[in-house]
Design an enzyme around this catalytic site. Structure first.
Site, PDB file in Angstrom:
ATOM      1  CE  LYS A   1      -6.238   1.616  -1.210  1.00  0.00           C
ATOM      2  NZ  LYS A   1      -6.857   1.334  -0.035  1.00  0.00           N
TER       3      LYS A   1
ATOM      4  CE  LYS B   1      -4.082   1.806   2.290  1.00  0.00           C
ATOM      5  NZ  LYS B   1      -4.876   1.742   3.736  1.00  0.00           N
TER       6      LYS B   1
END
Ligand SMILES: [Zn+2]
Length: 325
Positions: free
Chosen positions: A249, A196
């Site tokens: 992500k 992330k």
């Protein structure tokens, strides 16, 4: 070795049946996960201003939406919660009667075949908006782990099908795995947000989930967008701790990362086509500057071509409809 004119690359793309036959990457409804925002209260179905077509739902309004999603052939949803109360330690994240715990039960009751994946992170539940416990202005890794474990376990007990920790604390996959195993949830998979990145592409989500940090930013725990070798070390760690699925992500600005992870690991990869990616397409399409349908299909196909197995996307319902036509 032959070249032009013996070799003519255009032969295999001269008409649509030929192109379809030799297409290397396909996008299907089975590849899609639809994110849902669940808010405390009753009778709420509120559109997120920066994400046209995306709504916050109260639990009573969620069942109908879940049925519609399943009827479109989408297999899975990813839940985010917006609680009534926020405090320093995100208490409402791990209460049995919390908004997500209620939502899981409601969806599993109404549409048992729809997989419910739950986001495990404290930022929607803390008064300061950070993903963990703040001590002296810093997010404390190890104190946060205890709370994430409680949150994950409460989702498991409510009936979640997959647990998805997104907090970026070190060691969280391992501690969550241990507690799930000790509590009898040995078959419950973990989809780790292994990669992330600290990204500007998340800002519309923070409207949707009402989770903007009240001070500072998340760069001390989320990844630096310039790094890819570090990404592989992150994935190594999460795999060693028992992650079943690895997530990257955001997606669109990180296709090289997806590709590198694909080449290096054999785990299923999920890619999150995030709110900012969605908002840019929606804003341009609303002005008539782009062909929304073609752009969306091209973006999602590129994410699959890079190596993702599944894509979490706010476009999922539209794509499911387009694929049916
Ligand atoms: Zn968070």
């Amino acid at each position: 070795m032959g070249g032009f004119p013996q070799v003519r690359m255009r032969r295999l793309r001269k008409n649509e049946p030929m192109r379809r036959l030799f297409r290397e990457t396909s996008l299907g409804v089975d590849d899609l996960i639809y994110p849902l925002f669940v808010i405390h209260g009753r009778g709420i179905r509120r559109e997120v201003e920066s994400m046209p077509g995306v709504f916050q739902y109260s639990v009573d309004k969620l069942t109908r939406e879940a049925k519609e999603i399943a009827a479109l052939g989408i297999n899975a949803v990813l839940l985010f919660g917006i609680p009534q109360d926020k405090d320093e330690v995100g208490s409402s994240a791990y209460q049995p009667g919390g908004v997500i715990q209620q939502a899981i039960r409601a969806i599993k009751k109404a549409v048992p075949g729809l997989l419910v994946i739950t986001d495990v992170c404290l930022c929607e539940y803390t008064s300061h908006g950070h993903c963990g416990v703040v001590v002296d202005g810093e997010v404390d890794n190890d104190k946060t782990l205890d709370l994430l474990v409680r949150m994950a376990l409460s989702h498991a007990e409510a009936g979640a099908d997959i647990i998805a920790p997104s907090d970026m604390m070190d060691g969280r996959v391992g501690v969550i795995r241990s507690v799930l195993d000790e509590s009898g949830f040995v078959d419950l998979p973990i989809m780790s947000y292994a990669l992330k990145y600290a990204s500007a592409f998340y800002s519309p989500f923070r409207d949707a989930a009402q989770s903007a940090p009240q001070f500072g930013d998340r760069r001390s725990y989320q990844m630096d967008s310039a790094n890819i070798r570090e990404a592989l070390r992150e994935v190594e760690q999460d795999v060693a701790e028992g992650a079943d699925i690895i997530m990257v992500k955001p997606a669109l600005a990180y296709l090289d990362v997806i590709s590198k992870v694909r080449d290096t690991f054999n785990h299923p990869i999920a890619a999150y086509n995030v709110s900012g990616e969605y908002a840019m397409v929606k804003a341009a399409a609303a002005r008539g500057w782009i062909d929304e349908r073609r752009i969306v299909m091209e973006i999602l196909t590129s994410i699959k071509r890079a190596g993702a197995d599944v894509i979490i996307t706010y476009h999922a319902k539209d794509v499911a409809r387009w694929l049916q036509e």
